[in-house]
Write an enzyme that holds these catalytic residues in place. Structure first.
Site, short mmCIF file in Angstrom:
data_model
loop_
_atom_site.label_atom_id
_atom_site.label_comp_id
_atom_site.label_asym_id
_atom_site.label_seq_id
_atom_site.Cartn_x
_atom_site.Cartn_y
_atom_site.Cartn_z
N PRO A 1 -3.07 -0.36 18.91
CA PRO A 1 -2.80 -0.78 17.53
C PRO A 1 -2.97 0.32 16.46
CG PRO A 1 -4.84 -1.75 18.34
CD PRO A 1 -4.23 -1.05 19.49
N TYR B 1 -8.86 4.96 7.89
CA TYR B 1 -8.94 5.31 9.31
C TYR B 1 -10.02 6.39 9.46
CZ TYR B 1 -4.45 2.98 10.32
OH TYR B 1 -3.44 2.07 10.49
N HIS C 1 0.85 -1.19 0.00
CA HIS C 1 0.00 0.00 0.00
C HIS C 1 0.89 1.24 0.00
CE1 HIS C 1 -3.89 -1.92 1.83
NE2 HIS C 1 -3.35 -2.66 0.89
N TYR D 1 4.64 6.30 9.85
CA TYR D 1 3.78 5.16 9.53
C TYR D 1 4.54 4.08 8.77
CZ TYR D 1 -0.60 2.71 8.73
OH TYR D 1 -1.58 1.76 8.73
N LYS E 1 2.27 -0.38 15.12
CA LYS E 1 3.70 -0.40 15.46
C LYS E 1 4.16 -1.62 16.25
CE LYS E 1 5.13 3.19 13.44
NZ LYS E 1 4.82 2.56 12.15
C1 LIG Z 1 -5.74 -6.84 17.25
C2 LIG Z 1 -4.30 -6.45 17.15
C3 LIG Z 1 -3.89 -5.79 16.03
C4 LIG Z 1 -2.56 -5.45 15.91
N1 LIG Z 1 -2.15 -4.81 14.78
C5 LIG Z 1 -0.86 -4.51 14.61
C6 LIG Z 1 -0.36 -3.98 13.36
O1 LIG Z 1 -1.12 -3.74 12.41
N2 LIG Z 1 0.96 -3.75 13.23
C7 LIG Z 1 1.81 -4.02 14.26
O2 LIG Z 1 3.02 -3.77 14.10
N3 LIG Z 1 1.41 -4.56 15.44
C8 LIG Z 1 0.09 -4.83 15.65
N4 LIG Z 1 -0.32 -5.44 16.82
C9 LIG Z 1 0.65 -5.75 17.87
C10 LIG Z 1 1.43 -7.05 17.60
O3 LIG Z 1 0.53 -8.12 17.35
C11 LIG Z 1 2.34 -7.38 18.78
O4 LIG Z 1 3.07 -6.22 19.12
C12 LIG Z 1 3.31 -8.53 18.47
O5 LIG Z 1 2.63 -9.77 18.51
C13 LIG Z 1 4.47 -8.58 19.46
O6 LIG Z 1 5.28 -9.70 19.18
P1 LIG Z 1 6.12 -10.41 20.34
O7 LIG Z 1 6.88 -11.50 19.69
O8 LIG Z 1 6.85 -9.39 21.13
O9 LIG Z 1 5.03 -10.98 21.34
P2 LIG Z 1 3.87 -12.05 21.11
O10 LIG Z 1 3.40 -12.02 19.71
O11 LIG Z 1 2.88 -11.80 22.20
O12 LIG Z 1 4.57 -13.45 21.33
C14 LIG Z 1 4.93 -13.91 22.62
C15 LIG Z 1 4.98 -15.42 22.60
O13 LIG Z 1 5.46 -15.86 23.87
C16 LIG Z 1 4.67 -16.94 24.31
N5 LIG Z 1 4.70 -16.99 25.78
C17 LIG Z 1 4.06 -16.18 26.65
N6 LIG Z 1 4.34 -16.53 27.90
C18 LIG Z 1 5.17 -17.59 27.84
C19 LIG Z 1 5.81 -18.40 28.81
N7 LIG Z 1 5.61 -18.20 30.12
N8 LIG Z 1 6.59 -19.41 28.40
C20 LIG Z 1 6.81 -19.64 27.07
N9 LIG Z 1 6.21 -18.90 26.09
C21 LIG Z 1 5.42 -17.88 26.48
C22 LIG Z 1 3.28 -16.65 23.77
O14 LIG Z 1 2.52 -17.84 23.65
C23 LIG Z 1 3.62 -16.04 22.40
O15 LIG Z 1 3.67 -17.01 21.38
C24 LIG Z 1 -1.65 -5.78 16.96
C25 LIG Z 1 -2.08 -6.44 18.10
C26 LIG Z 1 -3.40 -6.78 18.20
C27 LIG Z 1 -3.84 -7.51 19.44
#
Ligand SMILES: Cc1cc2nc3c(=O)[nH]c(=O)nc-3n(C[C@H](O)[C@H](O)[C@H](O)COP(=O)(O)OP(=O)(O)OC[C@H]3O[C@@H](n4cnc5c(N)ncnc54)[C@H](O)[C@@H]3O)c2cc1C
Length: 395
Positions: A293, A201, A72, A385, A297
């Protein structure tokens, strides 16, 4: 068991870190609480910054992303029944965003790790980081009911906001900054053709709404709701009626409707933990910070963190000296706070705040008028963005 870097969490942060370390010749093992099919099916983010796409390309993981994702070059800001296109690429040196679902990124990373012989322990229970204030940290956990100890040089806490790594840090060593918003997002996945070629948006007196896409047949739409909204009180007809009301334009635009396949409510919070390192424990991604969200980011910040962490660990193992490792938290936090600022800005610009005075509502409209009418404001929005440049291009 022993490895160089013990990683907790197979989200985007943990999996990407493991792959980047592997490419730098560093061993790691990932401990994940959930099953593979669960992490590959959790629908979350969908907007990838240019830098995230470039990184995936550089490690050979861009093939499916380019085949199935959507590039996009702009977004629409809609208010008062009129749409205003922000040309991201024109304002951000040709950069763009790619819409490609987070769980597809996860599938690509899991497949890449396993193809390289990488070890991911799914269903790891009771993970506990220990000894990270010593030279001999370890991760204690159980797999299939059998207690295990993973000794390592470093622990990477990539276990998300509710994970165990941040809470293992002694009280007082971590300063937390947070803000809760008095609303959430009601998100749906719908079986329908795309309503718009680019993300929309919308600011509306009934509340914010967002139109985004996942594929030619599956669409993702959101509308602002009470954070405790009961999804079961919303049938398809009520959901589409609310979306139609908020998204309507003066020239009669309406979303393409279809059966709702999934619905959920997402809370809106901002949170930062400082610092992001404690002895030999390094936090990355949602384990250290979350954003609402609106600015898209979260996933991108998680990837930016581990890009820095992998480069710092590679330098440490290469030279035996780690100025970058020592500076990881302060370097990462500079980007984190800029993403916090942008996410707060987008959230404040577009949502209806309960209790806002008439004066505050007028200011919000003036802000929208300014952003959509000023080249300078659009450049600032576009630069943030599509993703700010990485501070250290060699990371
Ligand atoms: C509805 C929604 C829309 C979003 N849209 C966007 C977007 O458009 N763009 C964007 O950049 N971000 C977006 N985000 C945010 C994004 O999804 C998160 O910031 C991202 O998932 C972070 O990644 P992470 O690997 O840090 O954590 P997570 O994805 O939360 O991964 C953490 C992992 O650790 C595991 N875990 C947890 N506790 C334990 C434990 N005790 N032992 C072992 N494993 C464990 C979990 O099961 C999980 O698999 C959105 C979030 C939501 C909810």
């Amino acid at each position: 068991m022993r490895t160089q870097v013990g990683i907790v969490g197979a989200g985007p942060a943990g999996l990407m870190l493991s792959q980047l370390l592997h490419l730098a010749g560093i061993e790691s093992i990932v401990l994940e609480a959930r099953a593979r099919r669960e992490i590959e099916a959790t629908v979350r983010a969908g907007v990838l910054e240019q830098g995230t796409v470039d990184l995936l390309d550089s490690i050979g993981l861009g093939v499916r992303l380019h085949r199935e994702g959507f590039v996009h070059h702009g977004i629409e800001l809609r208010y008062d029944g009129r749409g205003h296109r922000i040309d991201l690429s024109a304002h951000a040196g040709g950069k763009a965003i790619t819409v490609y679902a987070q769980h597809e990124v996860i599938k690509d990373l899991v497949a890449a790790r396993l193809a390289c012989g990488g070890r991911i322990v799914f269903g790891a229970a009771g993970v506990e980081p220990r000894g990270f204030d010593t030279d001999a940290p370890s991760l204690h956990y159980s797999a299939d009911g059998v207690a295990q100890v993973l000794a390592c040089d470093f622990i990477a806490g990539c276990d998300g906001y509710h994970g165990v790594c941040r809470s293992a840090v002694p009280q007082g060593a971590c300063h937390e900054f947070s803000r809760s918003y008095p609303f959430g997002w009601f998100g749906i996945l719908a079986e329908a053709a795309p309503s718009s070629a680019e993300l929309v948006y919308t600011h509306h007196p009934r509340g914010f709404a967002l139109v985004s896409t996942r594929s030619p047949t599956i669409q993702r739409l959101y509308f602002q709701c009470d954070p405790h909204e009961n999804v079961d009180a919303w049938d398809d007809a009520r959901i589409w009626s609310e979306l139609r009301a908020r998204l309507a334009t003066r020239d009669g635009w309406a979303p393409v409707e279809g059966p709702v396949l999934q619905k959920n409510v997402v809370g809106m919070r901002s949170f930062v933990c400082e610092p992001m390192q404690f002895g030999r424990l390094y936090l990355a991604g949602d384990a250290a910070h979350i954003v609402p969200p609106t600015g898209a980011k979260g996933l991108n910040l998680a990837i930016a963190d581990v890009r820095m962490l992998a480069a710092a660990l590679a330098e440490h193992y290469r030279s035996g000296n780690g100025p970058r490792l020592a500076a990881y938290s302060s370097t990462a936090l500079r980007r984190v706070w800029k993403a916090q600022r942008f996410s707060w800005f987008m959230t404040s610009l577009l949502h209806r705040f309960p209790g806002a005075t008439a004066y505050e509502q007028r200011l919000q409209l003036a802000d929208l008028d300014y952003v959509t009418g000023s080249d300078a404001a659009q450049s600032s929005l576009a630069e943030n963005y599509v993703g700010l440049p990485f501070e250290d291009a060699t990371c």
